[in-house]
Design a protein around this motif. Structure first.
Motif, short mmCIF file in Angstrom:
data_model
loop_
_atom_site.label_atom_id
_atom_site.label_comp_id
_atom_site.label_asym_id
_atom_site.label_seq_id
_atom_site.Cartn_x
_atom_site.Cartn_y
_atom_site.Cartn_z
N GLY A 223 -2.82 46.27 37.76
CA GLY A 223 -2.25 45.28 36.86
C GLY A 223 -0.75 45.44 36.69
O GLY A 223 -0.21 46.54 36.78
N VAL A 224 -0.08 44.31 36.42
CA VAL A 224 1.36 44.32 36.15
C VAL A 224 1.59 44.62 34.67
O VAL A 224 0.99 43.99 33.80
CB VAL A 224 1.99 42.97 36.51
CG1 VAL A 224 3.44 42.91 36.03
CG2 VAL A 224 1.93 42.75 38.01
N SER A 225 2.43 45.60 34.39
CA SER A 225 2.80 45.94 33.02
C SER A 225 4.12 45.27 32.68
O SER A 225 4.99 45.13 33.54
CB SER A 225 2.92 47.46 32.87
OG SER A 225 3.48 47.79 31.61
N ILE A 226 4.26 44.84 31.44
CA ILE A 226 5.48 44.16 30.99
C ILE A 226 6.09 44.92 29.82
O ILE A 226 5.40 45.29 28.87
CB ILE A 226 5.19 42.71 30.58
CG1 ILE A 226 4.82 41.88 31.80
CG2 ILE A 226 6.39 42.09 29.87
CD1 ILE A 226 4.57 40.42 31.51
N ALA A 227 7.40 45.16 29.90
CA ALA A 227 8.13 45.79 28.81
C ALA A 227 9.25 44.85 28.37
O ALA A 227 9.84 44.14 29.19
CB ALA A 227 8.71 47.13 29.25
N ARG A 228 9.54 44.82 27.06
CA ARG A 228 10.59 43.98 26.50
C ARG A 228 11.54 44.83 25.66
O ARG A 228 11.11 45.78 25.00
CB ARG A 228 10.00 42.87 25.63
CG ARG A 228 9.23 41.83 26.40
CD ARG A 228 8.57 40.81 25.46
NE ARG A 228 7.95 39.71 26.21
CZ ARG A 228 6.74 39.76 26.74
NH1 ARG A 228 6.01 40.87 26.61
NH2 ARG A 228 6.27 38.73 27.42
N ARG A 229 12.81 44.45 25.70
CA ARG A 229 13.80 45.11 24.83
C ARG A 229 14.82 44.06 24.39
O ARG A 229 15.30 43.27 25.20
CB ARG A 229 14.50 46.26 25.57
CG ARG A 229 15.42 47.08 24.68
CD ARG A 229 16.06 48.22 25.44
NE ARG A 229 16.95 48.98 24.62
CZ ARG A 229 16.61 49.99 23.84
NH1 ARG A 229 15.34 50.36 23.80
NH2 ARG A 229 17.50 50.64 23.12
N SER A 230 15.14 44.08 23.11
CA SER A 230 16.09 43.12 22.57
C SER A 230 17.51 43.43 23.08
O SER A 230 17.94 44.60 23.08
CB SER A 230 16.08 43.17 21.04
OG SER A 230 17.03 42.28 20.51
N VAL A 231 18.22 42.38 23.52
CA VAL A 231 19.60 42.50 23.96
C VAL A 231 20.42 41.38 23.35
O VAL A 231 19.90 40.31 23.04
CB VAL A 231 19.75 42.47 25.50
CG1 VAL A 231 19.07 43.68 26.14
CG2 VAL A 231 19.19 41.18 26.07
N GLU A 232 21.71 41.62 23.18
CA GLU A 232 22.62 40.60 22.66
C GLU A 232 23.50 40.09 23.78
O GLU A 232 24.17 40.88 24.46
CB GLU A 232 23.48 41.16 21.54
CG GLU A 232 24.42 40.14 20.94
CD GLU A 232 25.34 40.71 19.88
OE1 GLU A 232 26.11 39.93 19.28
OE2 GLU A 232 25.28 41.94 19.66
N VAL A 233 23.51 38.80 23.98
CA VAL A 233 24.41 38.19 24.95
C VAL A 233 25.68 37.79 24.18
O VAL A 233 25.60 37.10 23.15
CB VAL A 233 23.78 36.95 25.62
CG1 VAL A 233 24.79 36.22 26.48
CG2 VAL A 233 22.58 37.36 26.44
N VAL A 234 26.82 38.23 24.70
CA VAL A 234 28.09 37.97 24.02
C VAL A 234 29.03 37.18 24.92
O VAL A 234 28.85 37.13 26.14
CB VAL A 234 28.76 39.29 23.59
CG1 VAL A 234 27.87 40.05 22.61
CG2 VAL A 234 29.07 40.16 24.80
N GLU A 235 30.03 36.58 24.34
CA GLU A 235 31.01 35.81 25.10
C GLU A 235 31.74 36.69 26.10
O GLU A 235 32.03 37.85 25.82
CB GLU A 235 32.03 35.19 24.14
CG GLU A 235 31.52 34.05 23.30
CD GLU A 235 31.38 32.75 24.07
OE1 GLU A 235 31.68 32.75 25.28
OE2 GLU A 235 30.98 31.75 23.47
N ALA A 236 32.05 36.09 27.26
CA ALA A 236 32.79 36.84 28.29
C ALA A 236 34.20 37.12 27.79
O ALA A 236 34.79 36.33 27.07
CB ALA A 236 32.83 36.00 29.56
#
Length: 236
Positions: A223-236
């Motif tokens: 089976g495929v395992s899925i992991a998630r982690r919160s990230v912040e996308v910021v202006e270049a």
């Protein structure tokens, strides 16, 4: 009644949609005409060769009826017919074997169609367990932050991150909290502890989840395992 076993695999990873899973039934080997004939012999006492011969005649008769355009309707077993695949350029276009082909169709009928209505299934998915520990891009180089824009390279560290790019249900993407995928990446390299990927486009600034789906190198039978982690996308 027997219980089927199945494993789940990701069914779609399309931007704008939520990841969903489809079930793949685990097969319990296979049997052929010889096996079936032997089983009938054990139940009826008829010689295996006789049973096999009658079954072969039965199948040949079905094929003969189908090839002359007859629809075969066998009660409590199946309905069979032929169709033609391929388009014709005009109403009187001749047959072109490079474009057209005859295709058989069979569908369960009667009691054969209903016999599995009460069958239940058990999820036996097992295997890898992905963990994401750090996420950073090559410009900001700050854990948990990714720059918005185009052609953004992201480095991920963790456990069991080995991704097989040839498997459609493995990979890395960004999604909203409700699970809607907003951007998929191209995995350029991965090991058990690192994953490098490139996003053609990173969405507008905000908080998203970065997701890694992987079998951890165990192979598609796990089976495929899925992991998630919160990230912040910021202006270049």
């Amino acid at each position: 009644m027997a219980t089927l076993q199945y494993k789940t695999v990701l069914a779609n990873l399309n931007p704008g949609e939520k990841a969903r899973y489809r079930a793949v039934v685990m097969t319990n080997g296979s049997v052929g005409l010889a096996n079936l004939a032997t089983s009938i012999h054990q139940k009826t006492g008829l010689e295996t060769t006789v049973v096999k011969y009658i079954c072969e005649l039965f199948l040949k008769e079905i094929a003969k009826r189908l090839e002359n355009g007859t629809r075969v309707e066998i009660e409590d077993l199946f309905s069979g017919y032929l169709s033609i695949n391929g388009l014709f350029d005009a109403q009187n276009s001749p047959w072109d074997k490079s474009k057209h082909r005859v295709v058989p169709h069979f569908s369960a009928k009667g009691s054969m169609r209903k016999v599995f209505e009460g069958v239940e299934a058990t999820n036996v998915t097992q295997g890898n367990h992905v963990t994401i520990r750090r996420v950073l891009d090559t410009v900001l180089k700050v854990n948990g932050k990714i720059m918005s824009g185009e052609n953004v390279t992201v480095y991920i560290s963790g456990l069991n991150l080995a991704v097989d790019p040839a498997q459609e249900d493995e990979g890395c993407w960004l999604e909203k909290d409700d699970g809607t995928i907003v951007a998929r990446s191209e995995v350029t390299g991965s090991t058990q502890t690192t994953l490098d990927c490139r996003f053609a486009t990173v969405p507008a600034p905000g908080v998203y989840n970065i997701v890694v789906a992987s079998c951890g190198g165990l192979g598609p039978e796990f089976g495929v395992s899925i992991a998630r982690r919160s990230v912040e996308v910021v202006e270049a």
